[in-house]
Motif scaffolding. Structure first.
Motif, mmCIF file in Angstrom:
data_model
loop_
_atom_site.group_PDB
_atom_site.id
_atom_site.type_symbol
_atom_site.label_atom_id
_atom_site.label_comp_id
_atom_site.label_asym_id
_atom_site.label_seq_id
_atom_site.Cartn_x
_atom_site.Cartn_y
_atom_site.Cartn_z
ATOM 1 N N THR A 87 0.831 -1.195 0.000
ATOM 2 C CA THR A 87 0.000 0.000 0.000
ATOM 3 C C THR A 87 0.870 1.251 0.000
ATOM 4 O O THR A 87 2.069 1.202 0.283
ATOM 5 C CB THR A 87 -0.899 0.032 1.246
ATOM 6 N N TYR A 222 -4.602 -6.595 5.985
ATOM 7 C CA TYR A 222 -3.878 -5.323 6.026
ATOM 8 C C TYR A 222 -3.491 -4.966 7.459
ATOM 9 O O TYR A 222 -4.251 -5.251 8.399
ATOM 10 C CB TYR A 222 -4.739 -4.190 5.452
ATOM 11 N N SER A 226 -8.088 -0.595 6.232
ATOM 12 C CA SER A 226 -7.944 -0.494 4.775
ATOM 13 C C SER A 226 -9.257 -0.126 4.098
ATOM 14 O O SER A 226 -9.259 0.306 2.939
ATOM 15 C CB SER A 226 -7.443 -1.827 4.215
ATOM 16 N N ALA A 285 -9.008 6.145 2.913
ATOM 17 C CA ALA A 285 -8.172 5.243 3.721
ATOM 18 C C ALA A 285 -7.354 6.035 4.734
ATOM 19 O O ALA A 285 -7.209 5.629 5.892
ATOM 20 C CB ALA A 285 -7.252 4.425 2.818
#
Length: 328
Positions: A87, A222, A226, A285
């Motif tokens: 990410t 994650y 997320s 996010a």
């Protein structure tokens, strides 16, 4: 170390104090690399116990170069990494959004271990000057509400540890220790972990520490909120599941959170978010993670209230100003 290894090879577990003492000796350079490699290998052959991890955390924290920033009541937003999701730098961006609301952030981080760009990579690229000089760190906090503690400058014990980790070329328990050993001992920590096992370890360790903490692990892996799925979330004595709707936000497709293939890509996304030019998914996010941090400091506020605070910080340009204030 010979006695400790024999004890471990028989299938025994270390107490917190035994683990602390063993790693303290390693960090002081009292044992050979071969002995330390054998020690690490034990924990590749069986799962680590939470009490052992707590002892290792105690050792590394004790050996760190401390900086007293307690007057700032700082918060750290940090993840273990290792989730394989690549990410963009969501947690680091959330830190600037939080700073934009008027709180102080004392973030601890390092270069990427498994992803393309860690917090140190992107901040260095953007021009942040790493330092362990407390006057510089305080100046950053006074002017920008943010300071960054680049891990290699605060953990001299790693000169005895890093060569063995590098030679082994496999993940070890050090891969999850980083967030636990912020040398400023922040008052608040929002911690992202990459799997359910580490969630349990962190919860058990942090229940024993004098830190206001929250731990999060998205159900699809994650090490942060997320918005791609529901997430497991715990604070002291409490645990729940959080869905995107709890933030007043919608579910995100995982591909929308990809951080690119280089530091340049990551830095572009970073600045796009702060400048208001990012995608809705990227922005949301960041807002969600900032909101969780704000909710930790302001537990009487709802998550949606905290989203509003975070959004105002971002859309007003305050978060961007905080970055500019600490980059010369």
């Amino acid at each position: 170390m010979k006695d400790t290894l024999q004890y471990l090879f028989k299938g025994n577990k270390l107490t917190r104090d035994q683990a602390r003492n063993s790693l303290t000796e390693v960090g002081k350079g009292l044992h050979s690399e071969a002995e330390f490699a054998s020690f690490l290998t034990v924990y590749k052959m069986r799962p680590i116990e939470s009490e052992e991890l707590a002892g290792f955390r105690d050792a590394m924290f004790d050996l760190s170069t401390k900086v007293d920033l307690s007057e700032y009541n700082g918060i750290d937003v940090v993840g273990t990494g290792g989730d394989g999701k690549n990410t963009f730098n969501i947690s680091t961006l959330a830190c600037f959004v939080i700073a934009g609301t008027g709180l102080n952030v004392t973030k601890h981080g390092n270069y990427a271990a498994s992803s393309t760009t860690g917090s140190s990579n992107v901040l260095e690229y953007l021009g942040y000057q790493f330092s362990n000089d407390i006057s510089k760190l305080k100046k950053d906090l006074d002017e920008g509400g943010f300071c960054f503690l680049h891990a290699p400058l605060f953990h001299p014990a790693f000169k005895h540890i890093a060569p063995v980790r590098k030679a082994l070329k496999v993940p070890t328990f050090f891969n999850i220790l980083g967030p636990m050993i912020n040398p400023s001992a922040p008052k608040y920590q929002l911690l992202g972990v990459n799997n359910p096992e580490n969630f349990e370890h962190y919860r058990k360790v942090y229940e024993t520490l004098d830190i206001n903490f929250a731990i999060v692990n998205s159900n699809d892996g994650y090490d942060e909120i997320s918005l791609t799925s529901e997430a497991r979330y715990a604070t002291r004595g409490k645990e729940t599941q959080l869905a995107p709707a709890d933030f007043g936000l919608t579910t995100i497709e995982p591909a929308k959170l990809h951080g690119g293939k280089s530091v340049e890509d990551a830095a572009k996304i970073f600045m796009n978010v702060l400048n208001g030019n990012a995608t809705e998914e990227q922005t949301n996010a960041v807002l969600a993670n900032a909101a969780l941090g704000l909710n930790l400091v302001y537990p009487d506020k709802t998550l949606k209230d905290c989203i509003s605070m975070a959004r105002e910080s971002l859309e007003s340009g305050k978060a961007l100003q905080k970055l500019k204030a600490v980059i010369k």
